[in-house]
Design a protein around this motif. Sequence first.
Motif, short mmCIF file in Angstrom:
data_model
loop_
_atom_site.label_atom_id
_atom_site.label_comp_id
_atom_site.label_asym_id
_atom_site.label_seq_id
_atom_site.Cartn_x
_atom_site.Cartn_y
_atom_site.Cartn_z
N TYR A 151 0.83 -1.21 0.00
CA TYR A 151 0.00 0.00 0.00
C TYR A 151 0.86 1.26 0.00
O TYR A 151 0.63 2.19 -0.78
CB TYR A 151 -0.93 0.01 1.22
N THR A 152 1.88 1.30 0.87
CA THR A 152 2.74 2.48 0.94
C THR A 152 3.59 2.61 -0.32
O THR A 152 3.81 3.71 -0.82
CB THR A 152 3.64 2.42 2.18
N SER A 153 4.06 1.49 -0.83
CA SER A 153 4.86 1.51 -2.06
C SER A 153 4.06 2.08 -3.23
O SER A 153 4.55 2.94 -3.97
CB SER A 153 5.35 0.10 -2.40
N ARG A 154 2.84 1.61 -3.39
CA ARG A 154 2.00 2.12 -4.49
C ARG A 154 1.65 3.59 -4.26
O ARG A 154 1.62 4.38 -5.22
CB ARG A 154 0.73 1.29 -4.64
N LEU A 155 1.39 3.95 -3.02
CA LEU A 155 1.11 5.35 -2.69
C LEU A 155 2.26 6.25 -3.13
O LEU A 155 2.06 7.29 -3.77
CB LEU A 155 0.89 5.50 -1.19
N LEU A 300 8.63 4.07 15.82
CA LEU A 300 8.89 4.60 14.48
C LEU A 300 7.63 5.16 13.84
O LEU A 300 6.61 4.48 13.73
CB LEU A 300 9.46 3.49 13.57
N SER A 301 7.73 6.42 13.42
CA SER A 301 6.75 7.02 12.51
C SER A 301 7.50 7.36 11.24
O SER A 301 8.61 7.88 11.28
CB SER A 301 6.14 8.28 13.13
N ARG A 302 6.89 7.07 10.11
CA ARG A 302 7.55 7.27 8.83
C ARG A 302 7.07 8.58 8.20
O ARG A 302 5.87 8.89 8.22
CB ARG A 302 7.23 6.09 7.91
N ALA A 303 8.00 9.36 7.69
CA ALA A 303 7.67 10.56 6.93
C ALA A 303 7.91 10.29 5.46
O ALA A 303 8.94 9.72 5.08
CB ALA A 303 8.52 11.74 7.40
N ILE A 304 6.96 10.68 4.63
CA ILE A 304 7.11 10.55 3.18
C ILE A 304 7.20 11.95 2.59
O ILE A 304 6.28 12.76 2.70
CB ILE A 304 5.93 9.79 2.56
N TYR A 305 8.35 12.25 2.00
CA TYR A 305 8.59 13.54 1.39
C TYR A 305 8.27 13.47 -0.11
O TYR A 305 8.68 12.52 -0.79
CB TYR A 305 10.06 13.94 1.53
N VAL A 306 7.56 14.48 -0.59
CA VAL A 306 7.30 14.63 -2.02
C VAL A 306 8.03 15.90 -2.46
O VAL A 306 7.71 17.00 -2.02
CB VAL A 306 5.79 14.74 -2.32
#
Length: 310
Positions: A151-155, A300-306
């Motif tokens: 799910y995260t990979s596709r996101l 752990l909380s993950r941050a996704i940078y765009v």
Amino acid sequence: MKYAILTADEPFISLAELKSLLNNENNIYYFSGIAVFSGDYKNIARRSSNIKAIGEVLAISNDPKDINEVIRGKCFTIKPNVILRSDKDRFNALYSTATKGVIFSKKCETLDLIFTDGIIIAGLREEERDSKSLLLHAKKPYSQSGTMDAYTSRLMVNLANPKKTVFDPFVGVGSILIESAWIGYTCLGADIDINMLEKTKYNLKYFGYTCDLLQSNIATNCIKKTDAIVTDPPYGKSVNAKTIKIEELYEKLFSISSEILSKNGRLVFATDAKYDWRDKIKEYNLSIIGIHFIYLHKSLSRAIYVVQKR
């Protein structure tokens, strides 16, 4: 006018995914758990990670009688959807009025009847997220602790929304490449660990996908140009502090991204939320489009940078 049903537990990330796939933020109106937008778009829900369904709006009103005027006498499979649990009792009182005179049959088109923020949205469902492929990809032969989920990979791939190519310089066991290939992108992956590349190759072959793979260190610029870089670099316990400092690793990622991304191309990467890379990113002619946070567990909380190339 279209409506999108967003994943309830990640509504803002879902909205960001929708905006990225639409390539236009100016025509989207947001209600709790629902986005309404204009245009004739196809295959957005199917390829998404967090958009559950998309359809054509028939009516929007706070009066159930207005909804009934549009759907009375017609045949539907009705899917009621109350976004906020606190509104359930209120919706039950409105539902009978809204659906009076409607013919109910599983053979007929699917009608979403959504109650959110005091309004009812009635719409014909057109497409749904392909959850089966996500569940299938979650069962890849090779995995390990810390492997990014499907799910995260596709996101992340959708947040990059490239024209044609995706490059992952920290390929691991290939989670991001699997989603890139499934969507239909030309995909390229690199990793310094030959064992990881062999696992990625096996995982891709297992699903019938093909991507080019290279053994390469992030410090080596192994390709000349790409539309997007989507990656999950090592961080936390997965980084061997004796061989590389995490600051150096990410700085090299930003440097390479600035060099090989096409104009307006995007870098989408994950990191431990405790790190703040904003100032460093700006040093490399890159602009931050958004930062999204996903809670994994207590440590752990993950941050996704765009990030976009200027």
